[in-house]
Design a protein around this motif. Structure first.
Motif, PDB file in Angstrom:
ATOM      1  N   SER A 105       0.836  -1.199   0.000  1.00 19.90           N
ATOM      2  CA  SER A 105       0.000   0.000   0.000  1.00 19.90           C
ATOM      3  C   SER A 105       0.871   1.249   0.000  1.00 19.90           C
ATOM      4  CB  SER A 105      -0.920   0.005   1.225  1.00 19.90           C
ATOM      5  OG  SER A 105      -1.806   1.099   1.171  1.00 19.90           O
ATOM      6  N   THR A 106       0.258   2.355  -0.427  1.00 21.82           N
ATOM      7  CA  THR A 106       0.985   3.622  -0.502  1.00 21.82           C
ATOM      8  C   THR A 106       0.844   4.456   0.759  1.00 21.82           C
ATOM      9  OG1 THR A 106      -0.945   4.589  -1.581  1.00 21.82           O
ATOM     10  CG2 THR A 106       0.801   3.751  -3.007  1.00 21.82           C
ATOM     11  N   GLY A 107      -0.180   4.179   1.562  1.00 18.02           N
ATOM     12  CA  GLY A 107      -0.412   5.005   2.743  1.00 18.02           C
ATOM     13  C   GLY A 107      -1.109   4.234   3.847  1.00 18.02           C
ATOM     14  N   ARG A 108      -1.323   4.907   4.980  1.00 21.48           N
ATOM     15  CA  ARG A 108      -1.882   4.266   6.159  1.00 21.48           C
ATOM     16  C   ARG A 108      -3.315   3.771   5.938  1.00 21.48           C
ATOM     17  NH1 ARG A 108       1.877   2.286   9.145  1.00 21.48           N
ATOM     18  NH2 ARG A 108       3.596   3.743   9.304  1.00 21.48           N
ATOM     19  N   THR A 109      -4.128   4.566   5.249  1.00 32.35           N
ATOM     20  CA  THR A 109      -5.510   4.137   5.022  1.00 32.35           C
ATOM     21  C   THR A 109      -5.542   2.855   4.211  1.00 32.35           C
ATOM     22  OG1 THR A 109      -6.315   6.418   5.120  1.00 32.35           O
ATOM     23  CG2 THR A 109      -7.737   4.805   4.038  1.00 32.35           C
ATOM     24  N   GLY A 110      -4.775   2.827   3.126  1.00 29.68           N
ATOM     25  CA  GLY A 110      -4.712   1.632   2.305  1.00 29.68           C
ATOM     26  C   GLY A 110      -4.155   0.447   3.065  1.00 29.68           C
ATOM     27  N   LEU A 111      -3.152   0.690   3.919  1.00 32.44           N
ATOM     28  CA  LEU A 111      -2.552  -0.386   4.695  1.00 32.44           C
ATOM     29  C   LEU A 111      -3.572  -0.997   5.642  1.00 32.44           C
ATOM     30  CD1 LEU A 111       0.226  -1.796   5.262  1.00 32.44           C
ATOM     31  CD2 LEU A 111       0.480  -0.183   7.149  1.00 32.44           C
ATOM     32  N   LYS A 112      -4.342  -0.141   6.308  1.00 31.31           N
ATOM     33  CA  LYS A 112      -5.343  -0.625   7.263  1.00 31.31           C
ATOM     34  C   LYS A 112      -6.381  -1.520   6.571  1.00 31.31           C
ATOM     35  CE  LYS A 112      -8.575   2.219   8.582  1.00 31.31           C
ATOM     36  NZ  LYS A 112      -9.292   3.332   9.251  1.00 31.31           N
ATOM     37  N   PHE A 113      -6.911  -1.044   5.450  1.00 28.63           N
ATOM     38  CA  PHE A 113      -7.950  -1.819   4.773  1.00 28.63           C
ATOM     39  C   PHE A 113      -7.370  -3.025   4.036  1.00 28.63           C
ATOM     40  CE2 PHE A 113     -10.237   2.357   5.030  1.00 28.63           C
ATOM     41  CZ  PHE A 113     -11.223   1.902   5.909  1.00 28.63           C
ATOM     42  N   SER A 114      -6.120  -2.935   3.617  1.00 29.71           N
ATOM     43  CA  SER A 114      -5.484  -4.085   2.965  1.00 29.71           C
ATOM     44  C   SER A 114      -5.400  -5.265   3.918  1.00 29.71           C
ATOM     45  CB  SER A 114      -4.083  -3.710   2.467  1.00 29.71           C
ATOM     46  OG  SER A 114      -4.147  -2.794   1.407  1.00 29.71           O
ATOM     47  N   ARG A 115      -5.105  -4.974   5.190  1.00 29.97           N
ATOM     48  CA  ARG A 115      -5.025  -6.054   6.176  1.00 29.97           C
ATOM     49  C   ARG A 115      -6.389  -6.714   6.383  1.00 29.97           C
ATOM     50  NH1 ARG A 115      -1.438  -2.516   9.453  1.00 29.97           N
ATOM     51  NH2 ARG A 115       0.676  -3.201   9.029  1.00 29.97           N
ATOM     52  N   ILE A 116      -7.451  -5.917   6.264  1.00 35.77           N
ATOM     53  CA  ILE A 116      -8.803  -6.464   6.430  1.00 35.77           C
ATOM     54  C   ILE A 116      -9.214  -7.253   5.187  1.00 35.77           C
ATOM     55  CG2 ILE A 116     -11.238  -5.850   6.712  1.00 35.77           C
ATOM     56  CD1 ILE A 116     -10.249  -3.356   8.260  1.00 35.77           C
ATOM     57  N   LEU A 117      -8.926  -6.704   4.006  1.00 32.78           N
ATOM     58  CA  LEU A 117      -9.348  -7.338   2.762  1.00 32.78           C
ATOM     59  C   LEU A 117      -8.531  -8.581   2.426  1.00 32.78           C
ATOM     60  CD1 LEU A 117      -9.791  -4.086   0.642  1.00 32.78           C
ATOM     61  CD2 LEU A 117     -11.633  -5.599   1.387  1.00 32.78           C
ATOM     62  N   PHE A 118      -7.252  -8.567   2.797  1.00 27.22           N
ATOM     63  CA  PHE A 118      -6.347  -9.655   2.422  1.00 27.22           C
ATOM     64  C   PHE A 118      -5.565 -10.140   3.645  1.00 27.22           C
ATOM     65  CE2 PHE A 118      -6.732  -6.559  -1.072  1.00 27.22           C
ATOM     66  CZ  PHE A 118      -7.444  -7.334  -1.975  1.00 27.22           C
ATOM     67  N   PRO A 119      -6.249 -10.760   4.619  1.00 32.79           N
ATOM     68  CA  PRO A 119      -5.593 -11.126   5.874  1.00 32.79           C
ATOM     69  C   PRO A 119      -4.520 -12.201   5.736  1.00 32.79           C
ATOM     70  CG  PRO A 119      -7.809 -12.057   5.762  1.00 32.79           C
ATOM     71  CD  PRO A 119      -7.677 -11.121   4.593  1.00 32.79           C
ATOM     72  N   ASP A 120      -4.533 -12.954   4.621  1.00 30.68           N
ATOM     73  CA  ASP A 120      -3.524 -14.001   4.446  1.00 30.68           C
ATOM     74  C   ASP A 120      -2.287 -13.509   3.698  1.00 30.68           C
ATOM     75  OD1 ASP A 120      -4.940 -13.629   2.118  1.00 30.68           O
ATOM     76  OD2 ASP A 120      -4.851 -15.734   1.504  1.00 30.68           O
ATOM     77  N   HIS A 121      -2.244 -12.189   3.415  1.00 27.47           N
ATOM     78  CA  HIS A 121      -1.089 -11.600   2.738  1.00 27.47           C
ATOM     79  C   HIS A 121      -0.257 -10.790   3.737  1.00 27.47           C
ATOM     80  CE1 HIS A 121      -3.311 -12.702  -0.812  1.00 27.47           C
ATOM     81  NE2 HIS A 121      -2.421 -12.163  -1.620  1.00 27.47           N
TER      82      HIS A 121
END
Length: 341
Positions: free
Chosen positions: A236-252
């Motif tokens: 991700s490029t920023g904190r918002t994207g990082l937060k939601f990336s962890r929710i959307l892709f928990p196995d990554h």
């Protein structure tokens, strides 16, 4: 049998999984404590890098100090960050006025490092937060608040209001009016992206975690190398994207790369995803994306015309640069805006 020591600990700010061998390789005997404090991050070589503090954290300290100084002078205080980690800052506070100075940590290009953020406080019939000199105003859509409002993000505003509340309790006052101002704010803002983003007249008061990552060349280079060995990774490029990336892709494995997308290189057999808010991803893929659109920022274009053809074209160009990677654009609330074909 004795419990096995975990081989990975979570960074309390970013959530990044830090292998314990990194900690053990550090020449600093206090490396583990420093990492767990949130103020420090660590490289695979064992080198420690200090995080800076956001303008939101420093403004919170100035606001709290101003309120406390209605009762007594103070030279240091603790504020809570949005990451849930308390930090202590030196301040100069007396007679309702406080000055706090921004700590840039080991960030090589933080133009706001050393900047003074100040606050005045006085008893009032209701608790109010005012933005004074040197704090910018929002002049374009898609940013942290409505057009015409001060450039104070929701997370920073919440952090400041909590600090004011704590200050009121300590000073024994029920309500206060606090005005935050930045004496050199307009001057420093010219060296930031604010004018291009549509923020005028000063700096932004921001901070989703309360900390500034020490994104120097060493750290970014190491993170890029680590990505090459990850089987499943979402960048991700920023904190918002990082937060939601962890929710959307928990196995990554989720990694923050900021604006350094040119360093990304994924193999065909990696399950790689680039996920975040549109602005940095689309501008990286197509620097001229706004030409002849009438828009000043990508955020404004996305807010007003989420179906604009340039967004689709930008995603196609992003896919050409990272052909083996899923590329996903997010709304600020975490909903998926669009995915590259």
């Amino acid at each position: 049998m004795p419990e096995r020591e975990p081989e990975i600990i979570a960074d309390p700010v970013s959530g990044f999984g830090i292998p314990l061998p990194w900690i053990r390789s550090s020449p600093d005997p206090g490396a583990l404590e420093k990492v767990l404090s949130g103020r420090w991050t660590i490289l695979s070589s064992g080198q420690l890098l200090k995080r800076g503090l956001t303008t939101g954290t420093v403004a919170s300290a100035a606001a709290k100090g101003a309120v406390i100084s209605l009762l007594r002078p103070t030279e240091s205080l603790v504020v809570m960050t949005p990451a849930g980690i308390p930090v202590m800052l030196p301040v100069r506070a007396e007679n309702g006025h406080c000055t706090a100075r921004k700590d840039g940590g080991d960030h090589q290009s933080d133009v706001t490092a050393g900047l003074e953020i100040c606050a005045w406080a006085r008893p009032s019939e209701e608790t109010l937060l005012l933005a004074g000199e040197g704090i910018g105003n929002i002049g374009a859509g898609g940013l942290c608040d409505q057009i015409g409002r001060p450039a104070i993000s929701p997370s920073a505003r919440e952090q400041i209001m909590l600090a004011i509340s704590e200050g009121c309790e300590e000073a024994g006052v029920e309500h206060v009016q606090v005005e935050i101002y930045v004496p050199r704010g307009e001057e420093i803002a010219r060296k930031t992206l604010n004018p291009r983003l549509g923020i005028t007249g000063g700096i932004s008061i921001l901070g989703s975690t309360g900390f500034v990552e020490p994104w120097n060349e060493h750290l970014i280079g190491e993170r890029a190398e680590e990505l090459k060995g990850a089987k499943r990774v979402v960048v991700s490029t920023g904190r918002t994207g990082l937060k939601f990336s962890r929710i959307l892709f928990p196995d990554h494995e989720a990694v923050l790369m900021g604006s350094q997308l040119d360093r990304l290189e994924f193999a065909p057999d990696q399950e790689s995803i680039l996920c975040g808010l549109p602005a940095l991803i689309l501008k990286w893929a197509w620097p001229e994306i706004l030409r002849n659109t009438g828009y000043n920022t990508v955020a404004e274009m996305v807010e007003r015309e989420p179906g604009h053809e340039n967004i689709a074209l930008g995603l196609i160009r992003a896919k050409e640069r990272l052909p083996h990677t899923r590329i996903i654009l997010l709304h600020r609330d975490g909903r998926i805006l669009r995915e590259a074909p």
